[in-house]
Design an enzyme around this catalytic site. Sequence first.
Site, PDB file in Angstrom:
ATOM      1  N   SER B 194       6.590  -2.321  -5.963  1.00 44.44           N
ATOM      2  CA  SER B 194       6.350  -1.048  -5.275  1.00 44.44           C
ATOM      3  C   SER B 194       7.599  -0.591  -4.529  1.00 44.44           C
ATOM      4  O   SER B 194       7.922   0.598  -4.519  1.00 44.44           O
ATOM      5  CB  SER B 194       5.169  -1.170  -4.321  1.00 44.44           C
ATOM      6  OG  SER B 194       5.494  -2.042  -3.269  1.00 44.44           O
ATOM      7  N   ARG B 198       9.119   2.899  -5.814  1.00 42.61           N
ATOM      8  CA  ARG B 198       9.004   4.020  -4.882  1.00 42.61           C
ATOM      9  C   ARG B 198      10.351   4.708  -4.696  1.00 42.61           C
ATOM     10  O   ARG B 198      10.467   5.921  -4.827  1.00 42.61           O
ATOM     11  CB  ARG B 198       8.491   3.533  -3.528  1.00 42.61           C
ATOM     12  CG  ARG B 198       8.317   4.662  -2.524  1.00 42.61           C
ATOM     13  CD  ARG B 198       7.888   4.143  -1.179  1.00 42.61           C
ATOM     14  NE  ARG B 198       6.645   3.397  -1.249  1.00 42.61           N
ATOM     15  CZ  ARG B 198       6.553   2.085  -1.087  1.00 42.61           C
ATOM     16  NH1 ARG B 198       7.639   1.378  -0.839  1.00 42.61           N
ATOM     17  NH2 ARG B 198       5.399   1.476  -1.168  1.00 42.61           N
ATOM     18  N   ASN B 202      11.222   8.458  -6.358  1.00 47.80           N
ATOM     19  CA  ASN B 202      11.573   9.586  -5.497  1.00 47.80           C
ATOM     20  C   ASN B 202      12.924  10.171  -5.836  1.00 47.80           C
ATOM     21  O   ASN B 202      13.095  11.377  -5.951  1.00 47.80           O
ATOM     22  CB  ASN B 202      11.564   9.132  -4.036  1.00 47.80           C
ATOM     23  CG  ASN B 202      10.211   9.305  -3.401  1.00 47.80           C
ATOM     24  OD1 ASN B 202       9.844  10.409  -3.031  1.00 47.80           O
ATOM     25  ND2 ASN B 202       9.463   8.226  -3.315  1.00 47.80           N
TER      26      ASN B 202
END
Lengths: 157, 258
Positions: B194, B198, B202
Amino acid sequence: MSINATLIGQMITFALLVWFTMKYIWPPLFDSLEERRKKIAEGLAAAEKGQEEMQLAEKKAKSYLKEAKTQSAEIVSLAQKRANEIVEESKDAAKKEGERLVLAARAQVEQEMQQAKDGLRQEVAKLALIAAEQILGAEIDAAKHQDIINNVSNQLG
Amino acid sequence: MATEAHAAEGATGYIIHHLTALRVGEGFWSLHLDTLFFSAVLGGLFVWFFKTAADKATAGVPGLAQSFAEMLIEFVDTQVKDSFHGHSKLIAPLALTIFCWVFLWNFMDLFPVDILPLIGSLMGIDYLRVVPSTDLNATFAMSISVFFLIIFYSIKIKGVWGFTKELTLQPFGPWLLPFNLLLKLVEELAKPISLALRLFGNLYAGELIFILIALLPWYIQPVLSFPWAIFHILIITLQAFIFMVLTIVYLSMAHEDH
């Protein structure tokens, strides 16, 4: 988007960066921060202490001032007392001296009066003798009538 | 070389070209030179700046560089102290490195999308992807390093036996041991995945939108790219912050003995 050996290279770079940061960057900067914090805390504490000390000193100064005032008042009253004493003493001395002078003058006057009396007595005796000579028209022998002269002069004194 | 990019032309080709790494070698043993180069340069920048500040560090009146460095140090230290209650010499510098390095990676996003590839092509470099955080290798390298640290500290603090017990006996007790293990493994593995995805997601999306904006006519571009860039200033800082905070949280969890 393939995962490849770049991953390993990146991990090595990352490890190096973390190691370097841990060894050479974090400690000095953090220490300087801590030190400054301590310095500021010390400064504040010192300021507070200084203020307290100032208050204490003010209190002390006040008490000293009070003491000095009472002391000076004491000294002044003592001095006044002493001055009065001195004045009294000098007054006494002057009185005594004056009395002494008066006594001496009186003695002298008496002495001089005595002398003048003696002188006058003799003068009068002489005059009486001269007057008697005139009256009698004859010479009176002073040696012969010494007793009478003495008697007269004694009566005059 | 990345052959799949050569075929397409036009808008798709442009996008693919921008998102293709400068790659040498084949298969797993290949390297993305651009990722390695830019992240190393940015890491060097970070280290250089902080080292200069640290060398001149005084407890007296700080200079501009020192003030800035100290501000970051204070900021990171606050974060660490908020969530991590043990005593560790590693975690705070680690968090600082992660925050600054990821921020600098992400910051590359704010350069105009064409300028560095253009300079690269003038120097004879065909592909150049300048934002290291749009490379899964970079984000996973960091998150896997963090993962190793989590394992390392779990074992160091709790011991092999303690860590094994934590993996197998919680949360449902010894009778559901395989289920516990499965849950725990998923939980542990989710952490690095994660973290990496992440950040990657992004920044990849952000870069993609910059590239899409760059495809529009020039007179529209500023209207769109300017607000997006401003928004992105928030994103890049936030992503760096999230990566740092989660690292701290994970490591403090590893330090906690149940």
